[in-house]
Design a protein around this motif. Structure first.
Motif, PDB file in Angstrom:
ATOM      1  N   VAL A 120       0.839  -1.200   0.000  1.00  0.00           N
ATOM      2  CA  VAL A 120       0.000   0.000   0.000  1.00  0.00           C
ATOM      3  C   VAL A 120       0.872   1.246   0.000  1.00  0.00           C
ATOM      4  O   VAL A 120       1.802   1.365   0.809  1.00  0.00           O
ATOM      5  N   ASP A 175      -9.175  -2.292   4.632  1.00  0.00           N
ATOM      6  CA  ASP A 175      -7.861  -2.428   5.261  1.00  0.00           C
ATOM      7  C   ASP A 175      -6.788  -2.523   4.191  1.00  0.00           C
ATOM      8  O   ASP A 175      -7.072  -2.465   2.987  1.00  0.00           O
ATOM      9  N   ASP A 176      -5.544  -2.690   4.637  1.00  0.00           N
ATOM     10  CA  ASP A 176      -4.412  -2.725   3.711  1.00  0.00           C
ATOM     11  C   ASP A 176      -4.454  -3.948   2.802  1.00  0.00           C
ATOM     12  O   ASP A 176      -4.029  -3.884   1.644  1.00  0.00           O
ATOM     13  N   LYS A 177      -4.935  -5.071   3.324  1.00  0.00           N
ATOM     14  CA  LYS A 177      -5.001  -6.276   2.486  1.00  0.00           C
ATOM     15  C   LYS A 177      -5.906  -6.057   1.286  1.00  0.00           C
ATOM     16  O   LYS A 177      -5.546  -6.398   0.153  1.00  0.00           O
ATOM     17  N   THR A 211      -6.656  -3.234  -0.080  1.00  0.00           N
ATOM     18  CA  THR A 211      -5.990  -2.265  -0.955  1.00  0.00           C
ATOM     19  C   THR A 211      -4.922  -2.938  -1.806  1.00  0.00           C
ATOM     20  O   THR A 211      -4.778  -2.637  -2.996  1.00  0.00           O
ATOM     21  N   SER A 212      -4.168  -3.862  -1.210  1.00  0.00           N
ATOM     22  CA  SER A 212      -3.129  -4.577  -1.963  1.00  0.00           C
ATOM     23  C   SER A 212      -3.739  -5.410  -3.086  1.00  0.00           C
ATOM     24  O   SER A 212      -3.194  -5.462  -4.204  1.00  0.00           O
TER      25      SER A 212
END
Length: 205
Positions: free
Chosen positions: A119, A132-134, A136-137
């Motif tokens: 991210v 969350d970041d997951k 977004t990745s």
């Protein structure tokens, strides 16, 4: 050949990077440092004069194909946090787009997505946000794949608009860098002139 500005820098950044398996992408890139291109459309030549061997060339464009449907569905799975089905779609996609693909060893995993497509704060800012970041990745990975797959087709613009992606380009003629910032007004389509003539306020540009 140079119509879409695929410089050697852009060519390396787009078509020589981001393969999760460390292999080459199955896209043919031609050209030189003056300008690269990804030839996507074969010509259909219709002969109109058999004896002279003359005629007219046509090219066709698939408006909505399997690759776009697959990546769209993968994005929908990612937004629903159904990462198992998202990975299945992405592995199916990569199996056709990776040189020397090996189905027994080349398997994209959740851990690979998170590590290979980290991210970058404020890079992607859709109005609906991410959980969350997951998530977004996963979206970041899909956007990287879409950028390669739909090069020269204009589909990237929909991603640029949906996720408010800043665009930087080098303008060789004047030796300057040009940037469309995330909220640049030039990204906004203008209201049709006929509607403006009826009194609709034009979009600021």
């Amino acid at each position: 050949r140079t119509n879409y500005g695929l410089s050697n820098i852009n060519s390396d950044a787009i078509f020589q990077a981001d393969n999760p398996f460390g292999k080459g992408w199955a896209y043919d890139i031609f050209g030189s440092s003056e300008g690269f291109n990804n030839p996507k459309f074969d010509e259909y030549f219709k002969v109109t004069n058999q004896s002279a061997g003359t005629g007219r060339g046509y090219t066709s464009l698939v408006l909505f194909g399997n690759d776009e449907a697959l990546l769209n569905r993968a994005e929908a799975y990612a937004m629903k946090e159904d990462y198992a089905n998202c990975l299945k779609d992405l592995n199916d996609f990569l199996s056709k787009k990776t040189e020397g693909y090996n189905s027994s060893t080349d398997i994209l995993t959740e851990e690979m997505v998170v590590n290979l497509f980290p991210v970058t704060p404020d890079e992607l800012t859709p109005f609906y946000g991410f959980k969350d970041d997951k998530q977004t990745s996963f979206i970041n990975a899909i956007l990287k794949f879409r950028q390669k797959e739909f090069y020269h087709e204009g589909v990237r613009w929909f991603d640029v608009r949906r996720f408010n992606i800043a665009i930087k380009r080098y303008y060789r003629k004047d030796d300057i860098d040009v940037e469309l910032t995330k909220e640049d007004l030039r990204k906004q389509l203008q209201v049709p002139e006929s509607a403006i003539n009826f009194g609709l306020t034009p979009n600021p540009r």
